[in-house]
Write a protein that holds these residues in place. Sequence first.
Motif, PDB file in Angstrom:
ATOM      1  N   GLU A 190      11.427  -0.432   4.697  1.00  0.00           N
ATOM      2  CA  GLU A 190      10.772   0.876   4.680  1.00  0.00           C
ATOM      3  C   GLU A 190      11.006   1.574   3.349  1.00  0.00           C
ATOM      4  OE1 GLU A 190       8.810   1.748   6.848  1.00  0.00           O
ATOM      5  OE2 GLU A 190       9.267   0.533   8.591  1.00  0.00           O
ATOM      6  N   SER A 191      12.201   1.428   2.817  1.00  0.00           N
ATOM      7  CA  SER A 191      12.535   2.082   1.555  1.00  0.00           C
ATOM      8  C   SER A 191      11.718   1.519   0.404  1.00  0.00           C
ATOM      9  CB  SER A 191      14.031   1.922   1.271  1.00  0.00           C
ATOM     10  OG  SER A 191      14.373   2.507   0.045  1.00  0.00           O
ATOM     11  N   LEU A 192      11.494   0.201   0.405  1.00  0.00           N
ATOM     12  CA  LEU A 192      10.767  -0.435  -0.689  1.00  0.00           C
ATOM     13  C   LEU A 192       9.285  -0.084  -0.691  1.00  0.00           C
ATOM     14  CD1 LEU A 192      12.377  -3.998  -0.762  1.00  0.00           C
ATOM     15  CD2 LEU A 192      12.741  -2.119  -2.350  1.00  0.00           C
ATOM     16  N   LYS A 193       8.775   0.427   0.424  1.00  0.00           N
ATOM     17  CA  LYS A 193       7.363   0.800   0.473  1.00  0.00           C
ATOM     18  C   LYS A 193       7.039   1.948  -0.471  1.00  0.00           C
ATOM     19  CE  LYS A 193       6.188  -0.779   5.133  1.00  0.00           C
ATOM     20  NZ  LYS A 193       5.694  -0.382   6.464  1.00  0.00           N
ATOM     21  N   LEU A 194       8.051   2.689  -0.862  1.00  0.00           N
ATOM     22  CA  LEU A 194       7.837   3.807  -1.776  1.00  0.00           C
ATOM     23  C   LEU A 194       7.941   3.387  -3.242  1.00  0.00           C
ATOM     24  CD1 LEU A 194       9.860   6.599   0.055  1.00  0.00           C
ATOM     25  CD2 LEU A 194       7.397   6.523  -0.252  1.00  0.00           C
ATOM     26  N   GLU A 195       8.114   2.092  -3.497  1.00  0.00           N
ATOM     27  CA  GLU A 195       8.333   1.623  -4.860  1.00  0.00           C
ATOM     28  C   GLU A 195       7.063   1.090  -5.513  1.00  0.00           C
ATOM     29  OE1 GLU A 195      10.943   2.198  -6.392  1.00  0.00           O
ATOM     30  OE2 GLU A 195      12.367   2.666  -4.798  1.00  0.00           O
ATOM     31  N   HIS A 196       5.906   1.481  -5.004  1.00  0.00           N
ATOM     32  CA  HIS A 196       4.648   0.989  -5.562  1.00  0.00           C
ATOM     33  C   HIS A 196       4.497   1.388  -7.025  1.00  0.00           C
ATOM     34  CE1 HIS A 196       0.222   0.974  -6.210  1.00  0.00           C
ATOM     35  NE2 HIS A 196       0.294  -0.125  -5.507  1.00  0.00           N
ATOM     36  N   GLN A 197       4.757   2.650  -7.329  1.00  0.00           N
ATOM     37  CA  GLN A 197       4.626   3.135  -8.702  1.00  0.00           C
ATOM     38  C   GLN A 197       5.624   2.452  -9.626  1.00  0.00           C
ATOM     39  OE1 GLN A 197       4.445   7.456  -9.381  1.00  0.00           O
ATOM     40  NE2 GLN A 197       6.003   7.224 -10.958  1.00  0.00           N
ATOM     41  N   PHE A 198       6.771   2.089  -9.091  1.00  0.00           N
ATOM     42  CA  PHE A 198       7.842   1.495  -9.885  1.00  0.00           C
ATOM     43  C   PHE A 198       7.371   0.234 -10.611  1.00  0.00           C
ATOM     44  CE2 PHE A 198      11.822  -1.165  -9.929  1.00  0.00           C
ATOM     45  CZ  PHE A 198      12.465  -0.443 -10.919  1.00  0.00           C
ATOM     46  N   LEU A 199       6.521  -0.567  -9.958  1.00  0.00           N
ATOM     47  CA  LEU A 199       5.981  -1.770 -10.587  1.00  0.00           C
ATOM     48  C   LEU A 199       4.606  -1.543 -11.197  1.00  0.00           C
ATOM     49  CD1 LEU A 199       6.889  -4.773  -8.254  1.00  0.00           C
ATOM     50  CD2 LEU A 199       7.784  -4.245 -10.506  1.00  0.00           C
ATOM     51  N   ARG A 200       3.852  -0.649 -10.615  1.00  0.00           N
ATOM     52  CA  ARG A 200       2.474  -0.451 -11.062  1.00  0.00           C
ATOM     53  C   ARG A 200       2.406   0.082 -12.496  1.00  0.00           C
ATOM     54  NH1 ARG A 200      -2.490   0.936  -8.606  1.00  0.00           N
ATOM     55  NH2 ARG A 200      -4.049   0.834 -10.256  1.00  0.00           N
TER      56      ARG A 200
ATOM     57  N   PRO B 275       5.692  14.627  -8.472  1.00  0.00           N
ATOM     58  CA  PRO B 275       6.922  13.924  -8.863  1.00  0.00           C
ATOM     59  C   PRO B 275       7.498  13.146  -7.686  1.00  0.00           C
ATOM     60  CG  PRO B 275       6.958  16.193  -9.641  1.00  0.00           C
ATOM     61  CD  PRO B 275       5.771  16.077  -8.731  1.00  0.00           C
ATOM     62  N   LEU B 276       8.117  12.017  -7.971  1.00  0.00           N
ATOM     63  CA  LEU B 276       8.701  11.206  -6.904  1.00  0.00           C
ATOM     64  C   LEU B 276       9.753  11.982  -6.123  1.00  0.00           C
ATOM     65  CD1 LEU B 276       9.133   7.763  -8.706  1.00  0.00           C
ATOM     66  CD2 LEU B 276       7.408   8.407  -7.027  1.00  0.00           C
ATOM     67  N   LEU B 277      10.462  12.874  -6.801  1.00  0.00           N
ATOM     68  CA  LEU B 277      11.485  13.667  -6.122  1.00  0.00           C
ATOM     69  C   LEU B 277      10.855  14.508  -5.019  1.00  0.00           C
ATOM     70  CD1 LEU B 277      14.438  14.577  -5.977  1.00  0.00           C
ATOM     71  CD2 LEU B 277      13.894  16.342  -7.664  1.00  0.00           C
ATOM     72  N   ASN B 278       9.717  15.125  -5.302  1.00  0.00           N
ATOM     73  CA  ASN B 278       9.028  15.922  -4.288  1.00  0.00           C
ATOM     74  C   ASN B 278       8.580  15.060  -3.115  1.00  0.00           C
ATOM     75  OD1 ASN B 278       9.385  17.954  -6.097  1.00  0.00           O
ATOM     76  ND2 ASN B 278       7.229  18.491  -6.317  1.00  0.00           N
ATOM     77  N   ILE B 279       8.089  13.856  -3.418  1.00  0.00           N
ATOM     78  CA  ILE B 279       7.589  12.979  -2.358  1.00  0.00           C
ATOM     79  C   ILE B 279       8.722  12.542  -1.437  1.00  0.00           C
ATOM     80  CG2 ILE B 279       6.558  10.714  -1.921  1.00  0.00           C
ATOM     81  CD1 ILE B 279       4.906  11.109  -4.449  1.00  0.00           C
ATOM     82  N   TYR B 280       9.847  12.167  -2.015  1.00  0.00           N
ATOM     83  CA  TYR B 280      10.985  11.754  -1.193  1.00  0.00           C
ATOM     84  C   TYR B 280      11.508  12.923  -0.360  1.00  0.00           C
ATOM     85  CZ  TYR B 280      11.606   7.055  -3.087  1.00  0.00           C
ATOM     86  OH  TYR B 280      11.446   5.730  -3.404  1.00  0.00           O
TER      87      TYR B 280
ATOM     88  N   LYS C 277      18.840   8.066  -9.675  1.00  0.00           N
ATOM     89  CA  LYS C 277      18.777   8.377 -11.110  1.00  0.00           C
ATOM     90  C   LYS C 277      17.367   8.150 -11.646  1.00  0.00           C
ATOM     91  CE  LYS C 277      23.648   7.290 -11.909  1.00  0.00           C
ATOM     92  NZ  LYS C 277      24.614   6.359 -12.554  1.00  0.00           N
ATOM     93  N   ARG C 278      16.709   7.109 -11.168  1.00  0.00           N
ATOM     94  CA  ARG C 278      15.320   6.865 -11.586  1.00  0.00           C
ATOM     95  C   ARG C 278      14.416   8.024 -11.183  1.00  0.00           C
ATOM     96  NH1 ARG C 278      12.609   3.455  -9.101  1.00  0.00           N
ATOM     97  NH2 ARG C 278      13.960   2.511  -7.529  1.00  0.00           N
ATOM     98  N   ILE C 279      14.611   8.505  -9.966  1.00  0.00           N
ATOM     99  CA  ILE C 279      13.789   9.603  -9.462  1.00  0.00           C
ATOM    100  C   ILE C 279      14.045  10.878 -10.261  1.00  0.00           C
ATOM    101  CG2 ILE C 279      13.395  11.087  -7.460  1.00  0.00           C
ATOM    102  CD1 ILE C 279      14.021   8.648  -5.699  1.00  0.00           C
TER     103      ILE C 279
ATOM    104  N   HIS D 215       0.858  -1.183   0.000  1.00  0.00           N
ATOM    105  CA  HIS D 215       0.000   0.000   0.000  1.00  0.00           C
ATOM    106  C   HIS D 215       0.889   1.225   0.000  1.00  0.00           C
ATOM    107  CE1 HIS D 215      -3.543  -2.429   0.708  1.00  0.00           C
ATOM    108  NE2 HIS D 215      -2.835  -3.082   1.609  1.00  0.00           N
ATOM    109  N   TYR D 216       0.701   2.096  -0.977  1.00  0.00           N
ATOM    110  CA  TYR D 216       1.565   3.262  -1.108  1.00  0.00           C
ATOM    111  C   TYR D 216       1.364   4.203   0.069  1.00  0.00           C
ATOM    112  CZ  TYR D 216       3.318   7.704  -2.586  1.00  0.00           C
ATOM    113  OH  TYR D 216       3.982   8.896  -2.628  1.00  0.00           O
ATOM    114  N   ASN D 217       2.469   4.610   0.662  1.00  0.00           N
ATOM    115  CA  ASN D 217       2.438   5.526   1.793  1.00  0.00           C
ATOM    116  C   ASN D 217       3.664   6.418   1.719  1.00  0.00           C
ATOM    117  OD1 ASN D 217       2.261   6.844   4.195  1.00  0.00           O
ATOM    118  ND2 ASN D 217       2.711   5.075   5.480  1.00  0.00           N
ATOM    119  N   PRO D 218       3.499   7.715   1.439  1.00  0.00           N
ATOM    120  CA  PRO D 218       4.656   8.588   1.301  1.00  0.00           C
ATOM    121  C   PRO D 218       5.390   8.831   2.599  1.00  0.00           C
ATOM    122  CG  PRO D 218       2.630   9.849   1.175  1.00  0.00           C
ATOM    123  CD  PRO D 218       2.242   8.415   1.204  1.00  0.00           C
TER     124      PRO D 218
END
Length: 389
Positions: free
Chosen positions: A62-72, A325-330, A167-169, A16-19
């Motif tokens: 914890e870090s992988l929880k932000l990777e929802h979009q990466f696979l979705r 953008p993912l950069l803003n979320i991180y 780099k992905r971000i 479940h995506y959670n910023p």
Amino acid sequence: MPILLVHLNTFLISTHYNPFPLISDSQNKTKKMEGLQNGNSTDATVTTSLQTAPPSSSKLTESLKLEHQFLRVPFEHYKKTIRTNHRIVEKEVSSVISSLPDSSDISQYDAVQHLNSLVSRLQGLKRKLEDGSRAERLQAQRCRARLEHLESADGENISEWNNTRLKRILVDYMLRMSYYDTATKLAESSNIQDLVDIDIFYEAKKVIDALHNKEVAPALAWCADNKSRLKKFKSKFEFQLRLQEFIELVRSENNIQAVIYARKYLAPWAATYMKEFQKVFATLAFTSNTGCEIYKVLFESKQWDYLMDQFKQEFCRLYGMTLEPLLNIYLQAGLSALKTPYPNISFCFCLDHFRFCYEDDCTKEDPLSQESFRKLAMPLPFSKQHHSK
């Protein structure tokens, strides 16, 4: 292929995506500790396991929880490709079957000619299927590459893995900010083409550029390609595009054509969006330079900007992307821990809400001493920490 789909479905359902995962996990641990005090042995067991988990493994989780979009995103693109190929096959096969004549009412020569025509059409269908199959394999390869990338994350190569993620971000941010060439060069130089969504953003670019040039045809074609998904989301984007086309006809004083257009394209939406339909239809009684504020706004050029923003929202929702953008979320995830209401901060009233202001003696090492970071942190809650780190 089925195994890949199972892996992706399992990940997307269970994740479940959670910023702000650290905040929510902290709250969960607090609840479990309360259960321990109340004599709940199950919560006690879970809490103990959380406390005894290896720090590096917990941090990685914890870090992988932000990777929802990466696979979705590639998964949604993969499903879209499959649906498109399926529609092509259904349409062509149905057309071929319906064109078959009654054998009793056709001569031998006509039958041969008809069969030759069918063979030609089926060969065309075969070429389309081959192209579709290549597209499916490409999407499957991209999904597999991302799964393998996530599985490769461990304590030994975490530094290299984080560098790739950075780099992905950055590529994601550049694509959202329309720096397509720079994003492409960064992805190619870093060899992360399968880990970023350049082709998907180029698809969006065509529609955005067309809307910027006040053309709705590409956007309407995009709506037609994704009609079932947009209907499921109860999207009104296509209706808004039709309204804008109607407005442009009224602007050019082509009222008869506007009425014909409304009967054909707007009438089916009238029952659902009656108020908007009535308001726009009333522009027939006005000109584009009307002084009536209610209708004047419909002729303003900012309506095209609104359509572009609306398309971006629908596009992100269609592919399961975040609006930000993912950069803003991180960055916001980190700034939420640094934003404190205590030292070196004074409050001042701004419009209808409070904002925080740093005093002149604030340390420059604090990211929140920079105006750009303060803007990002503005909507975030204050951290419970008494001092910024």
